[in-house]
Design a protein around this motif. Structure first.
Motif, PDB file in Angstrom:
ATOM      1  N   SER A  70      -5.512   0.638   9.870  1.00 57.79           N
ATOM      2  CA  SER A  70      -5.883   2.045  10.041  1.00 57.79           C
ATOM      3  C   SER A  70      -4.652   2.918   9.872  1.00 57.79           C
ATOM      4  N   ILE A  71      -4.797   3.961   9.075  1.00 57.43           N
ATOM      5  CA  ILE A  71      -3.741   4.946   8.874  1.00 57.43           C
ATOM      6  C   ILE A  71      -4.328   6.288   9.297  1.00 57.43           C
ATOM      7  N   LYS A  72      -3.758   6.866  10.344  1.00 60.85           N
ATOM      8  CA  LYS A  72      -4.256   8.142  10.868  1.00 60.85           C
ATOM      9  C   LYS A  72      -3.100   9.118  10.950  1.00 60.85           C
ATOM     10  N   GLY A  73      -3.398  10.377  10.744  1.00 56.10           N
ATOM     11  CA  GLY A  73      -2.343  11.365  10.845  1.00 56.10           C
ATOM     12  C   GLY A  73      -2.861  12.774  10.715  1.00 56.10           C
ATOM     13  N   GLU A  74      -1.905  13.677  10.671  1.00 59.46           N
ATOM     14  CA  GLU A  74      -2.245  15.090  10.549  1.00 59.46           C
ATOM     15  C   GLU A  74      -1.164  15.793   9.743  1.00 59.46           C
ATOM     16  N   ARG A  75      -1.605  16.612   8.803  1.00 61.78           N
ATOM     17  CA  ARG A  75      -0.683  17.502   8.096  1.00 61.78           C
ATOM     18  C   ARG A  75      -0.945  18.890   8.648  1.00 61.78           C
ATOM     19  N   ARG A  76       0.090  19.454   9.259  1.00 61.48           N
ATOM     20  CA  ARG A  76      -0.055  20.753   9.920  1.00 61.48           C
ATOM     21  C   ARG A  76       0.198  21.884   8.923  1.00 61.48           C
ATOM     22  N   GLU A  77      -0.618  22.906   9.032  1.00 62.60           N
ATOM     23  CA  GLU A  77      -0.484  24.068   8.150  1.00 62.60           C
ATOM     24  C   GLU A  77       0.681  24.928   8.610  1.00 62.60           C
ATOM     25  N   GLU A  78       1.431  25.414   7.638  1.00 59.67           N
ATOM     26  CA  GLU A  78       2.547  26.298   7.937  1.00 59.67           C
ATOM     27  C   GLU A  78       1.993  27.668   8.287  1.00 59.67           C
ATOM     28  N   ILE A  79       2.378  28.177   9.439  1.00 61.36           N
ATOM     29  CA  ILE A  79       1.937  29.502   9.857  1.00 61.36           C
ATOM     30  C   ILE A  79       3.029  30.493   9.461  1.00 61.36           C
ATOM     31  N   GLU A  80       2.705  31.340   8.527  1.00 55.70           N
ATOM     32  CA  GLU A  80       3.666  32.322   8.041  1.00 55.70           C
ATOM     33  C   GLU A  80       2.999  33.687   7.988  1.00 55.70           C
ATOM     34  N   ASP A  81       3.815  34.715   8.091  1.00 54.53           N
ATOM     35  CA  ASP A  81       3.298  36.082   7.999  1.00 54.53           C
ATOM     36  C   ASP A  81       3.406  36.584   6.561  1.00 54.53           C
ATOM     37  N   LYS A  82       3.070  35.722   5.621  1.00 58.31           N
ATOM     38  CA  LYS A  82       3.121  36.106   4.217  1.00 58.31           C
ATOM     39  C   LYS A  82       1.708  36.261   3.681  1.00 58.31           C
ATOM     40  N   LYS A  83       1.579  37.126   2.730  1.00 54.15           N
ATOM     41  CA  LYS A  83       0.277  37.314   2.095  1.00 54.15           C
ATOM     42  C   LYS A  83       0.013  36.124   1.178  1.00 54.15           C
ATOM     43  N   ILE A  93       0.869  -1.177   0.000  1.00 53.68           N
ATOM     44  CA  ILE A  93       0.000   0.000   0.000  1.00 53.68           C
ATOM     45  C   ILE A  93       0.902   1.222   0.000  1.00 53.68           C
ATOM     46  N   LYS A  94       0.742   2.081  -1.009  1.00 48.65           N
ATOM     47  CA  LYS A  94       1.501   3.329  -1.093  1.00 48.65           C
ATOM     48  C   LYS A  94       0.532   4.479  -0.838  1.00 48.65           C
ATOM     49  N   VAL A  95       0.868   5.310   0.142  1.00 49.13           N
ATOM     50  CA  VAL A  95       0.002   6.410   0.550  1.00 49.13           C
ATOM     51  C   VAL A  95       0.755   7.727   0.367  1.00 49.13           C
ATOM     52  N   GLU A  96       0.156   8.667  -0.358  1.00 52.77           N
ATOM     53  CA  GLU A  96       0.750   9.988  -0.548  1.00 52.77           C
ATOM     54  C   GLU A  96       0.484  10.846   0.675  1.00 52.77           C
ATOM     55  N   ILE A  97       1.527  11.155   1.428  1.00 56.59           N
ATOM     56  CA  ILE A  97       1.362  12.001   2.618  1.00 56.59           C
ATOM     57  C   ILE A  97       2.490  13.027   2.690  1.00 56.59           C
ATOM     58  N   PRO A  98       2.582  13.921   1.718  1.00 55.67           N
ATOM     59  CA  PRO A  98       3.654  14.916   1.771  1.00 55.67           C
ATOM     60  C   PRO A  98       3.502  15.828   2.981  1.00 55.67           C
ATOM     61  N   GLU A  99       4.633  16.182   3.557  1.00 54.49           N
ATOM     62  CA  GLU A  99       4.718  17.096   4.694  1.00 54.49           C
ATOM     63  C   GLU A  99       4.043  16.577   5.966  1.00 54.49           C
ATOM     64  N   VAL A 100       3.838  15.260   6.056  1.00 50.75           N
ATOM     65  CA  VAL A 100       3.355  14.659   7.300  1.00 50.75           C
ATOM     66  C   VAL A 100       4.573  14.080   8.010  1.00 50.75           C
ATOM     67  N   LYS A 101       4.751  14.471   9.246  1.00 49.94           N
ATOM     68  CA  LYS A 101       5.889  13.984  10.018  1.00 49.94           C
ATOM     69  C   LYS A 101       5.545  12.648  10.684  1.00 49.94           C
ATOM     70  N   LYS A 102       6.579  11.836  10.932  1.00 52.07           N
ATOM     71  CA  LYS A 102       6.368  10.531  11.566  1.00 52.07           C
ATOM     72  C   LYS A 102       5.644  10.656  12.897  1.00 52.07           C
ATOM     73  N   LYS A 103       5.960  11.697  13.651  1.00 49.29           N
ATOM     74  CA  LYS A 103       5.325  11.871  14.959  1.00 49.29           C
ATOM     75  C   LYS A 103       3.829  12.162  14.840  1.00 49.29           C
ATOM     76  N   ASP A 104       3.382  12.604  13.671  1.00 51.69           N
ATOM     77  CA  ASP A 104       1.967  12.909  13.445  1.00 51.69           C
ATOM     78  C   ASP A 104       1.247  11.788  12.703  1.00 51.69           C
ATOM     79  N   LEU A 105       1.849  10.602  12.670  1.00 47.36           N
ATOM     80  CA  LEU A 105       1.316   9.481  11.904  1.00 47.36           C
ATOM     81  C   LEU A 105       1.163   8.256  12.801  1.00 47.36           C
ATOM     82  N   LYS A 106       0.050   7.546  12.649  1.00 47.05           N
ATOM     83  CA  LYS A 106      -0.175   6.310  13.406  1.00 47.05           C
ATOM     84  C   LYS A 106      -0.723   5.264  12.442  1.00 47.05           C
TER      85      LYS A 106
END
Length: 142
Positions: free
Chosen positions: A73-86, A51-64
């Protein structure tokens, strides 16, 4: 009699005129309207399923990844980058995701291995002739 040129989509266009679509609204939050589901490819070989799963920018610590009662079961979170850019456009989804797959009878639940490389999660499911049991196994992603 007048000849009228027929356009098959005219009725549809007239029907759709005046409708308000939420994605056309500047304040519409796409992340609340649609859940993110990473794309998956599943292949089979003689000795295993892959099984190949596309999970760019998901860190191992955010994956179960775990197997329980014949369900992967594949669970995780991709966190949004907080930047002060428009921002001019954001099309990628962020937040939590979950994918579940029922395993075939010929998969060893204790023989599941997972690894991450270049934004892809590879889950190897070893085949066996033994029936699967009702146990829980947490898989360590390397």
């Amino acid at each position: 009699m007048n000849i009228v040129k027929r356009t098959p989509f005219r009725d549809f266009e007239n029907f759709m005129t005046g409708w308000r679509f939420p994605w056309a609204d500047e304040e519409f939050d796409v992340s609340r309207a649609m859940a993110w589901r990473p794309s998956v490819d599943i292949t089979e070989e003689d000795r295993e399923f892959l099984i190949k799963v596309e999970i760019p920018e998901v860190k191992k610590k955010d994956l179960k990844v775990e197997v329980e009662n014949g369900v992967l079961s594949i669970k995780g979170e991709r966190r949004e980058e907080i930047e002060d850019k428009k921002r001019h456009r954001t099309e990628r989804f962020y937040g939590n995701f979950e994918r579940n797959f029922t395993l075939p009878d010929n998969v060893r639940e204790d023989g599941v291995k997972a690894r991450m490389k270049d934004g892809m999660l590879y889950i190897h499911l070893a085949k066996t002739e033994l029936p699967k049991g009702a146990q829980r196994h947490e898989i360590q992603v390397s």
